[in-house]
Write an enzyme that holds these catalytic residues in place. Structure first.
Site, PDB file in Angstrom:
ATOM      1  CB  SER A   2      33.790  36.443  41.969  1.00 28.76           C
ATOM      2  OG  SER A   2      33.899  36.834  43.230  1.00 28.76           O
ATOM      3  CG  ASP A  53      41.022  33.816  43.373  1.00 28.36           C
ATOM      4  OD1 ASP A  53      41.162  34.723  44.228  1.00 28.36           O
ATOM      5  OD2 ASP A  53      40.174  33.143  42.993  1.00 28.36           O
ATOM      6  CG  HIS A  94      39.090  36.489  41.874  1.00 23.74           C
ATOM      7  ND1 HIS A  94      38.715  35.467  42.497  1.00 23.74           N
ATOM      8  CD2 HIS A  94      37.822  37.016  41.586  1.00 23.74           C
ATOM      9  CE1 HIS A  94      37.345  35.854  42.925  1.00 23.74           C
ATOM     10  NE2 HIS A  94      36.796  36.872  42.211  1.00 23.74           N
TER      11      HIS A  94
END
Length: 507
Positions: free
Chosen positions: A186, A436, A461
């Site tokens: 991320s 995602d 994710h």
């Protein structure tokens, strides 16, 4: 009126989402939201399986000025359990800390710990400044006091923290020749990729998982994120998608009734009575977006305790509600998968940030400017356009700062990335799963032989960074094997070059 943004992430890990609402109530959210400070006993219980020490490093507050020696204590976790040591030039695996408590990221990055044993690597998890316990000025209260004290909360300063810490650590351990490999998911994945580009002298390669480094300016369409979230629901059921899409009008109509807000508060089992439908809508949008991020094929508790394939379960509950159930009854049944899958929550508190301020909001208002909008046809969310003026006004009112929407792409690149990085970058893995919603801002095709994209149809994710489980599907096992093979190649090349250098020096 345009809607508020979802209370995101990013998670995992959150990771940078904001959108437009009316100018007097704009509120950007980050990847993590309330999960920036996860439950400590749970996290530490997950970490007990790993042997590590918690240490602190005296870090300069400003790496790019020379008029002040102000410092703060940066926390980092370190494990040498499997390290081969400096004599054998054992590698150093560094996870680039995200916008939250570093223990939470360490607990949810089992892949790093697992491959460290395989490679004989030291493991280091440095915490990002202004998060967790790495607070300048002695406390979070002082660090978050105003725009002046928050002014050193930038990606550039964070990367410099990592570079200085790694350099000092290697020096103290006589490990100057030990290669460093970066990991991150991320926002942490963005930092890992950027650090490899900015500090190639520090690290030989980076695994950047679910890293939306192209989510800036007009590099990708602003509606991309919400369209991808919506696609995750539509692939399960057209009726599920349509029910959610129609629910916003139902919420608005209910809220405008004389006793509408109390009735909605009761229907959704809220701990406190609503004062605005927007607050409830934001809460629902947050759940839908988080679920798309953590739509893992097996049960998990990364954000909340969830079943495997949680969106499938949400749509099943929405679609199979008893005859006569209203749209809002169906919506409550569905969203309860996210907020109350265990059934233990008696009422829901919608107050995401009781202090009205967090580090990511400031980052979003300065350099992490990611335009978002919601399209009329492809999105199940309320339709709205990106409104930079409203966003700028909110940032000025909240922090006394004006965003610099082009700074990230100026500092780290982004435009024409497939051409640019082909000429000056190397040794980066961009890993993305197409379930995602942040994959829309990711690098989804190979840039060169050494900057590669590993894309999976069913991935969510940064699922590859999570610990392996007996329930891992074959595609996930194969993805991790590909990552390990590439990392092994980086290390082999490094040791080979090191040998040549040593031979040349001895001549």
């Amino acid at each position: 009126m345009s809607p508020p943004p979802p209370n995101l992430f990013l998670l995992v890990s959150l990771f940078i989402l904001f959108s437009t609402i009316a100018a007097n109530s704009f509120h950007p959210r980050g990847f993590l939201g309330r999960f920036s400070n996860p439950d400590k006993p749970t996290v530490r219980g997950q970490l007990r399986q790993y042997k590590y020490e918690t240490r602190y490093f005296s870090q300069l507050l400003d790496h790019f000025g020379f008029s002040s020696e102000t410092r703060f204590d940066q926390r980092y976790l370190i494990s040498t359990e499997h390290w081969l040591g400096p004599e054998r030039k054992g590698p150093v695996f560094v996870y680039c800390g995200n916008e939250g408590d570093i223990e939470w990221f360490a607990a949810n990055s089992g892949f790093v710990w697992e491959v460290a044993e395989r490679f004989g690597a030291m493991v280091v998890f440095p915490e990002h400044r202004y998060y967790g316990k790495s607070m300048p000025y002695g406390s979070g209260e002082e660090a978050y006091k105003n725009a002046s004290t928050l002014g050193y909360l930038t990606a550039e300063q964070a990367l410099a923290d990592f570079a200085v810490l790694i350099t000092d650590l290697k020096k103290n351990l006589s490990a100057g020749s030990c290669p460093v490999v970066l990991f991150g998911g991320s926002y942490g994945g963005m930092l890992a990729a950027w650090m490899r580009l900015k500090y190639p002298n520090i690290a030989i390669g980076a695994l950047a998982s679910s890293a939306p480094i192209l989510q800036f300016e007009d590099i990708v369409p602003p509606e991309t994120f919400y369209d991808l979230v919506s696609h995750d629901y539509k692939r399960e059921s057209d009726s599920c998608f349509n029910t959610i899409k129609e629910s916003w009008d139902s919420l608005s109509a209910q809220g405008q009734m004389e006793d509408g807000l109390p009735q909605l508060s009761q229907k959704f089992r809220l701990c406190r009575e609503l004062n605005s439908v927007d607050v409830l809508s934001n809460w629902l949008e947050s759940a839908y977006s988080y679920l798309a991020m953590v739509n893992y094929p097996y049960p998990s508790d990364f954000m909340m305790p969830l079943p495997g394939n949680p969106i499938q379960e949400v749509c099943k509950r929405i679609d199979s509600a008893p005859d006569g159930s209203s749209i809002l009854d169906r919506i409550f049944d569905g969203v309860s998968v996210y907020y109350n899958y265990t059934g233990s929550v008696k009422c829901f508190d919608l107050d995401d940030d009781p202090h009205g301020m967090n580090g990511w909001n400031f980052q979003a208002c300065t350099e992490m400017v990611m335009p978002m909008s919601s399209s009329k046809d492809n999105s199940m969310f309320r339709t709205y356009d990106y409104n930079y003026a409203a966003f700028e006004e909110w940032c000025w009112t909240s922090f006394g700062v004006k965003p610099r929407p082009t700074w990230i792409s100026t500092q780290f690149g982004g435009h024409n990335i497939y051409t640019v990085l082909k000429h000056y970058g190397s040794n980066i893995i961009f890993s993305d799963g197409l379930l995602d919603p942040w994959s829309g801002g990711g690098v989804l095709k190979n840039i060169s032989d050494t900057i590669v994209a590993l894309v999976t149809e069913e991935g969510a994710h940064h699922i590859d960074l999570r610990a392996s489980t007996p329930n891992d599907p074959d595609w996930l096992v194969q993805l991790r094997e590909s990552e390990i093979r590439i990392i092994q190649g980086w290390l082999d090349d490094y040791y080979q070059d090191l040998g040549r250098t040593a031979a040349f020096s001895s001549m």
